[in-house]
Design a protein around this motif. Structure first.
Motif, PDB file in Angstrom:
ATOM      1  N   ALA A 106      35.252 -29.966   8.771  1.00  0.00           N
ATOM      2  CA  ALA A 106      34.557 -31.036   8.052  1.00  0.00           C
ATOM      3  C   ALA A 106      33.338 -30.502   7.322  1.00  0.00           C
ATOM      4  O   ALA A 106      33.081 -30.875   6.169  1.00  0.00           O
ATOM      5  CB  ALA A 106      34.151 -32.139   9.026  1.00  0.00           C
ATOM      6  N   VAL A 107      32.593 -29.604   7.971  1.00  0.00           N
ATOM      7  CA  VAL A 107      31.418 -29.006   7.327  1.00  0.00           C
ATOM      8  C   VAL A 107      31.848 -28.150   6.134  1.00  0.00           C
ATOM      9  O   VAL A 107      31.240 -28.207   5.057  1.00  0.00           O
ATOM     10  CB  VAL A 107      30.614 -28.161   8.338  1.00  0.00           C
ATOM     11  N   ARG A 133      32.438 -27.481   0.205  1.00  0.00           N
ATOM     12  CA  ARG A 133      33.303 -27.337  -0.966  1.00  0.00           C
ATOM     13  C   ARG A 133      33.074 -28.465  -1.968  1.00  0.00           C
ATOM     14  O   ARG A 133      33.005 -28.247  -3.183  1.00  0.00           O
ATOM     15  CB  ARG A 133      34.777 -27.349  -0.539  1.00  0.00           C
ATOM     16  N   GLY A 134      32.973 -29.689  -1.454  1.00  0.00           N
ATOM     17  CA  GLY A 134      32.765 -30.830  -2.331  1.00  0.00           C
ATOM     18  C   GLY A 134      31.455 -30.748  -3.087  1.00  0.00           C
ATOM     19  O   GLY A 134      31.388 -31.047  -4.290  1.00  0.00           O
ATOM     20  N   GLN A 187      28.084 -29.828  -7.884  1.00  0.00           N
ATOM     21  CA  GLN A 187      26.769 -29.354  -8.307  1.00  0.00           C
ATOM     22  C   GLN A 187      26.771 -27.921  -8.818  1.00  0.00           C
ATOM     23  O   GLN A 187      25.719 -27.411  -9.217  1.00  0.00           O
ATOM     24  CB  GLN A 187      25.770 -29.483  -7.147  1.00  0.00           C
ATOM     25  N   GLY A 188      27.924 -27.257  -8.790  1.00  0.00           N
ATOM     26  CA  GLY A 188      27.959 -25.860  -9.230  1.00  0.00           C
ATOM     27  C   GLY A 188      27.184 -24.945  -8.304  1.00  0.00           C
ATOM     28  O   GLY A 188      26.647 -23.918  -8.730  1.00  0.00           O
ATOM     29  N   ALA A 199      35.912 -17.689   7.461  1.00  0.00           N
ATOM     30  CA  ALA A 199      35.634 -16.933   6.241  1.00  0.00           C
ATOM     31  C   ALA A 199      36.859 -16.911   5.343  1.00  0.00           C
ATOM     32  O   ALA A 199      36.771 -17.087   4.117  1.00  0.00           O
ATOM     33  CB  ALA A 199      35.208 -15.508   6.592  1.00  0.00           C
ATOM     34  N   ARG A 200      38.027 -16.718   5.933  1.00  0.00           N
ATOM     35  CA  ARG A 200      39.278 -16.670   5.166  1.00  0.00           C
ATOM     36  C   ARG A 200      39.563 -18.025   4.506  1.00  0.00           C
ATOM     37  O   ARG A 200      40.042 -18.096   3.375  1.00  0.00           O
ATOM     38  CB  ARG A 200      40.422 -16.258   6.088  1.00  0.00           C
ATOM     39  N   ALA A 201      39.248 -19.114   5.219  1.00  0.00           N
ATOM     40  CA  ALA A 201      39.543 -20.449   4.709  1.00  0.00           C
ATOM     41  C   ALA A 201      38.572 -20.880   3.618  1.00  0.00           C
ATOM     42  O   ALA A 201      38.949 -21.654   2.726  1.00  0.00           O
ATOM     43  CB  ALA A 201      39.494 -21.460   5.860  1.00  0.00           C
ATOM     44  N   PHE A 202      37.350 -20.366   3.659  1.00  0.00           N
ATOM     45  CA  PHE A 202      36.304 -20.904   2.788  1.00  0.00           C
ATOM     46  C   PHE A 202      35.957 -20.021   1.592  1.00  0.00           C
ATOM     47  O   PHE A 202      35.732 -20.523   0.482  1.00  0.00           O
ATOM     48  CB  PHE A 202      35.034 -21.145   3.615  1.00  0.00           C
ATOM     49  N   ALA A 203      35.896 -18.728   1.789  1.00  0.00           N
ATOM     50  CA  ALA A 203      35.256 -17.847   0.798  1.00  0.00           C
ATOM     51  C   ALA A 203      36.245 -17.220  -0.175  1.00  0.00           C
ATOM     52  O   ALA A 203      37.402 -16.959   0.157  1.00  0.00           O
ATOM     53  CB  ALA A 203      34.476 -16.753   1.518  1.00  0.00           C
TER      54      ALA A 203
END
Length: 306
Positions: free
Chosen positions: A181-182, A187-188, A193-194, A207-211
């Protein structure tokens, strides 16, 4: 354009002979999500604090959001701290627990200026809604759960409309659902907002899921960096491979973790040489950096292939 450009960064702490950060190079493009990973004591938090202007460094060049940081000094002033915000691992320790959520979020708006009291209250309500805390304005910060406190800290950070957010282990201590959720919330906000996010973590799967970019630290040295897909799927440094092997794999309950001795603190040669499966005499010297076609950079005498 780049949000962060670091070259040859070195940082010592008083009483320690070895550098906490050692000849660090790092580039983070604007609008990107970049992960900094490594085991405890690797220097991840110190790097994040240097980038955020909270901890001075000893040598090297550091440019963050167009601001040039000078060795021996912290962030250059109010404008810098509007452009760069830092999220602490223990969110509840970063604000007064006796304040209600409205007041926590309004504080940076007072510092920034330009809004009267009514406008600040409206903006605080808007920010609380963005992070999923709609209706919590009058709730005391001490009454929030860990996940809610992290959301509140995020609302306060984006109140300054920063260009860069350094998120230091912000999912530590949260359950799996709250962690995702965080990340989805980040991501949103990035999309709207860039925002550029540097995500400091020891959790490889997050890290794999987000970056989209990733840097791997070991004893204060960047061992490997580049596109996250390359670094975390097909690593070229032996240490990165060990990290991935040691990361829990729920699909492999019989997983074997390789033998590993705690690192010896040293300024001589490759810091990973005592545990490296491909070490030889050349590893007694500090390794240079190999650059690959996909943009990956590997600090190793014997980078792996395939």
């Amino acid at each position: 354009m780049n949000a962060v450009r670091i070259k040859g960064l070195t940082k010592y702490f008083r009483g320690r002979q070895a550098a906490v950060l050692r000849d660090v190079d790092l580039v983070v493009p604007k609008g990107a999500a970049a992960a900094v990973i490594g085991e405890s004591g690797a220097g991840k938090t110190t790097l994040g604090r240097v980038i955020s202007g909270l901890t001075p460094f000893d040598s090297g060049s550091v440019e963050v959001m167009g601001h040039v940081l000078k060795p021996g000094t912290r962030g250059p002033g109010k404008d810098f701290f509007q452009d760069v915000q830092y999220l602490f691992q223990h969110a509840a320790m970063s604000f007064n627990p006796g304040f209600d959520c409205n007041r926590v979020v309004e504080e940076p708006l007072v510092v920034r200026g330009g809004l009267d009291r009514r406008a600040r209250r409206m903006r605080a309500a808007e920010l609380l809604n963005i992070v999923g805390l709609d209706g919590y304005g009058s709730t005391k910060a001490r009454a929030l759960s860990g996940g809610q406190a992290q959301r509140l800290a995020l609302a306060r950070a984006i109140a300054m409309q920063p260009g860069l957010l350094v998120a230091d282990e912000v999912t530590a201590g949260l359950d799996t659902v709250l962690k995702m959720a965080v990340l989805n919330l980040l991501r949103g906000i990035m999309a709207k907002q860039g925002l550029t996010v540097i995500f400091i973590t020891h959790e490889i799967q997050l890290a794999r899921a987000f970056a989209r970019g990733c840097a791997v630290l070991y004893q204060g040295m960047v061992m490997e960096s580049g596109p996250a897909e390359s670094v975390l799927q097909n690593p070229r440094h032996p240490y990165t491979r060990l990290l991935l092997t040691a990361s829990p794999d729920m699909d492999n309950p019989g997983q074997k973790v390789p033998a590993y001795e705690p690192p010896a603190i040293t300024m001589q040669g490759c810091p990973f040489r005592y545990n490296c499966p491909v070490r030889d005499q050349s590893c007694e010297a500090v390794p240079g950096v190999h650059t690959f076609d996909d943009g990956s950079r590997v600090r190793c005498h014997h980078p792996l292939h395939g």
